[in-house]
Design a protein around this motif. Structure first.
Motif, PDB file in Angstrom:
ATOM      1  N   THR A 148     -51.542 -59.434 -13.330  1.00  0.00           N
ATOM      2  CA  THR A 148     -51.791 -57.988 -12.674  1.00  0.00           C
ATOM      3  C   THR A 148     -50.693 -58.000 -11.673  1.00  0.00           C
ATOM      4  OG1 THR A 148     -53.167 -59.185 -11.114  1.00  0.00           O
ATOM      5  CG2 THR A 148     -54.308 -58.486 -13.052  1.00  0.00           C
ATOM      6  N   HIS A 149     -49.485 -58.825 -11.500  1.00  0.00           N
ATOM      7  CA  HIS A 149     -48.557 -58.433 -10.564  1.00  0.00           C
ATOM      8  C   HIS A 149     -48.967 -58.410  -8.995  1.00  0.00           C
ATOM      9  CE1 HIS A 149     -46.133 -57.601 -14.019  1.00  0.00           C
ATOM     10  NE2 HIS A 149     -46.870 -56.686 -14.358  1.00  0.00           N
ATOM     11  N   ALA A 150     -49.890 -59.331  -8.742  1.00  0.00           N
ATOM     12  CA  ALA A 150     -50.643 -59.246  -7.419  1.00  0.00           C
ATOM     13  C   ALA A 150     -49.822 -60.110  -6.529  1.00  0.00           C
ATOM     14  CB  ALA A 150     -51.935 -59.959  -7.667  1.00  0.00           C
ATOM     15  N   ILE A 151     -48.859 -60.885  -6.941  1.00  0.00           N
ATOM     16  CA  ILE A 151     -48.085 -61.616  -6.131  1.00  0.00           C
ATOM     17  C   ILE A 151     -46.459 -61.029  -6.067  1.00  0.00           C
ATOM     18  CG2 ILE A 151     -46.901 -63.973  -5.736  1.00  0.00           C
ATOM     19  CD1 ILE A 151     -49.417 -65.089  -6.958  1.00  0.00           C
ATOM     20  N   THR A 152     -45.961 -60.939  -4.819  1.00  0.00           N
ATOM     21  CA  THR A 152     -44.475 -60.672  -4.631  1.00  0.00           C
ATOM     22  C   THR A 152     -43.943 -61.993  -3.691  1.00  0.00           C
ATOM     23  OG1 THR A 152     -45.428 -58.408  -4.461  1.00  0.00           O
ATOM     24  CG2 THR A 152     -43.053 -58.879  -3.691  1.00  0.00           C
ATOM     25  N   VAL A 153     -42.803 -62.165  -3.947  1.00  0.00           N
ATOM     26  CA  VAL A 153     -42.034 -63.177  -3.342  1.00  0.00           C
ATOM     27  C   VAL A 153     -40.689 -62.760  -2.750  1.00  0.00           C
ATOM     28  CG1 VAL A 153     -40.905 -65.384  -3.693  1.00  0.00           C
ATOM     29  CG2 VAL A 153     -42.957 -65.159  -4.682  1.00  0.00           C
ATOM     30  N   ASP A 154     -40.512 -62.557  -1.719  1.00  0.00           N
ATOM     31  CA  ASP A 154     -39.270 -62.045  -1.053  1.00  0.00           C
ATOM     32  C   ASP A 154     -38.478 -63.064  -0.431  1.00  0.00           C
ATOM     33  OD1 ASP A 154     -37.283 -60.741   0.421  1.00  0.00           O
ATOM     34  OD2 ASP A 154     -38.630 -59.067   1.099  1.00  0.00           O
ATOM     35  N   LYS A 155     -37.430 -63.511  -1.151  1.00  0.00           N
ATOM     36  CA  LYS A 155     -36.498 -64.761  -0.743  1.00  0.00           C
ATOM     37  C   LYS A 155     -35.877 -64.361   0.541  1.00  0.00           C
ATOM     38  CE  LYS A 155     -36.346 -66.890  -5.301  1.00  0.00           C
ATOM     39  NZ  LYS A 155     -35.657 -67.659  -6.067  1.00  0.00           N
ATOM     40  N   ALA A 156     -35.205 -63.231   0.561  1.00  0.00           N
ATOM     41  CA  ALA A 156     -34.323 -62.867   1.841  1.00  0.00           C
ATOM     42  C   ALA A 156     -35.363 -62.997   2.917  1.00  0.00           C
ATOM     43  CB  ALA A 156     -33.777 -61.413   1.676  1.00  0.00           C
ATOM     44  N   ALA A 157     -36.508 -62.357   2.897  1.00  0.00           N
ATOM     45  CA  ALA A 157     -37.341 -62.317   4.254  1.00  0.00           C
ATOM     46  C   ALA A 157     -38.234 -63.469   4.422  1.00  0.00           C
ATOM     47  CB  ALA A 157     -37.996 -61.212   3.950  1.00  0.00           C
ATOM     48  N   LYS A 158     -38.091 -64.497   3.282  1.00  0.00           N
ATOM     49  CA  LYS A 158     -38.848 -65.704   3.272  1.00  0.00           C
ATOM     50  C   LYS A 158     -40.348 -65.403   3.398  1.00  0.00           C
ATOM     51  CE  LYS A 158     -35.053 -68.453   5.130  1.00  0.00           C
ATOM     52  NZ  LYS A 158     -34.340 -68.780   4.000  1.00  0.00           N
ATOM     53  N   THR A 159     -40.991 -64.550   2.521  1.00  0.00           N
ATOM     54  CA  THR A 159     -42.256 -64.164   2.442  1.00  0.00           C
ATOM     55  C   THR A 159     -42.860 -64.153   1.308  1.00  0.00           C
ATOM     56  OG1 THR A 159     -41.921 -61.885   2.337  1.00  0.00           O
ATOM     57  CG2 THR A 159     -42.132 -62.848   4.522  1.00  0.00           C
ATOM     58  N   TRP A 160     -44.011 -64.562   1.081  1.00  0.00           N
ATOM     59  CA  TRP A 160     -45.038 -64.505   0.022  1.00  0.00           C
ATOM     60  C   TRP A 160     -46.117 -63.871   0.143  1.00  0.00           C
ATOM     61  CZ3 TRP A 160     -50.136 -65.824  -1.068  1.00  0.00           C
ATOM     62  CH2 TRP A 160     -50.373 -66.035  -2.399  1.00  0.00           C
ATOM     63  N   SER A 161     -46.402 -62.647  -0.630  1.00  0.00           N
ATOM     64  CA  SER A 161     -47.485 -61.568  -0.454  1.00  0.00           C
ATOM     65  C   SER A 161     -48.481 -61.548  -1.625  1.00  0.00           C
ATOM     66  CB  SER A 161     -46.779 -60.659  -0.324  1.00  0.00           C
ATOM     67  OG  SER A 161     -45.677 -60.372   0.952  1.00  0.00           O
ATOM     68  N   ILE A 162     -49.454 -61.451  -1.307  1.00  0.00           N
ATOM     69  CA  ILE A 162     -50.733 -61.110  -2.340  1.00  0.00           C
ATOM     70  C   ILE A 162     -51.345 -59.990  -1.921  1.00  0.00           C
ATOM     71  CG2 ILE A 162     -52.342 -62.778  -1.397  1.00  0.00           C
ATOM     72  CD1 ILE A 162     -52.954 -63.564  -4.427  1.00  0.00           C
ATOM     73  N   MET A 163     -51.700 -59.174  -3.210  1.00  0.00           N
ATOM     74  CA  MET A 163     -52.536 -58.060  -3.230  1.00  0.00           C
ATOM     75  C   MET A 163     -54.063 -58.483  -3.511  1.00  0.00           C
ATOM     76  SD  MET A 163     -50.549 -54.731  -4.303  1.00  0.00           S
ATOM     77  CE  MET A 163     -49.917 -55.590  -5.729  1.00  0.00           C
ATOM     78  N   PRO A 164     -54.895 -58.903  -2.522  1.00  0.00           N
ATOM     79  CA  PRO A 164     -56.456 -59.587  -3.139  1.00  0.00           C
ATOM     80  C   PRO A 164     -57.167 -58.776  -3.949  1.00  0.00           C
ATOM     81  CG  PRO A 164     -56.175 -59.762  -0.835  1.00  0.00           C
ATOM     82  CD  PRO A 164     -54.921 -58.839  -1.220  1.00  0.00           C
ATOM     83  N   MET A 165     -56.882 -57.386  -3.844  1.00  0.00           N
ATOM     84  CA  MET A 165     -57.804 -56.797  -4.674  1.00  0.00           C
ATOM     85  C   MET A 165     -57.364 -56.729  -6.266  1.00  0.00           C
ATOM     86  SD  MET A 165     -59.707 -53.802  -2.353  1.00  0.00           S
ATOM     87  CE  MET A 165     -60.899 -54.204  -1.167  1.00  0.00           C
TER      88      MET A 165
END
Ligand code: SF4
Ligand code: SF4
Length: 164
Positions: A54-71
């Protein structure tokens, strides 16, 4: 009469247990839970993001962040099962309810950043050492000597033929 009934109701409510349940802190058994990431272990490889249907996860290597859209998450566990570092898990604690489609972003921990930097430094040092060794070898006269060949085995002596 109505007053007596009302009084009985009050007395009953005072001594009886509440009809409602307390808010549970953990999901009931059998619930899949929600995705949690241990940012001490994550290496931002992005595999979870690739595998998520569902493409709920995004990884940003430059910003060193891992994101998720729970809904957007459908709790399929695909990311958890494919994480090579086992940093993902299905958390069983209730989360704050919400009305908006938020994105939760987590930054790589200082510990994980330090570990990654140490790995990259070691890899660079190994590459530099290998390049220096190659250059030194080239300066000394080219390619490394070929490994010595094993001596050819002598053919077994034929038995002497006899005239009959
Ligand atoms: S959570 Fe796992 S799969 Fe996702 S980026 Fe981090 S290490 Fe890779
Ligand atoms: S559990 Fe499934 S839907 Fe939810 S983030 Fe992981 S892969 Fe995506």
């Amino acid at each position: 009469m109505a007053l007596v009934s009302f009084k009985n109701t009050i007395l009953h409510n005072l001594v009886s247990k509440p009809k409602t349940r307390r808010a549970e802190k953990e999901y009931p058994v059998g619930t899949r839970g929600h995705v949690e990431n241990d940012m001490d272990l994550c290496v931002l490889c992005g595999l979870c993001s690739i595998k998520c249907p569902t493409h709920a996860i995004t990884v940003d290597k430059a910003a060193k962040t891992w994101s998720i859209m729970p809904m957007s998450c459908i709790q399929c566990r695909c990311c958890v099962d494919n994480c090579p570092k086992k940093s993902l898990s299905m958390g069983l604690r209730f989360q704050e309810p919400g009305e908006e489609k938020i994105t939760k972003t987590f930054k790589l921990s200082e510990k994980a950043i330090a570990a990654q930097e140490a790995l990259m430094k070691a890899a660079k040092e190994r590459a530099a050492a290998a390049a220096a060794a190659k250059a030194a070898q080239a300066a000394q006269g080219g390619a490394a000597p070929a490994p010595a060949k094993a001596p050819a085995q002598a053919a077994p002596a034929k038995p002497a033929e006899t005239d009959k």
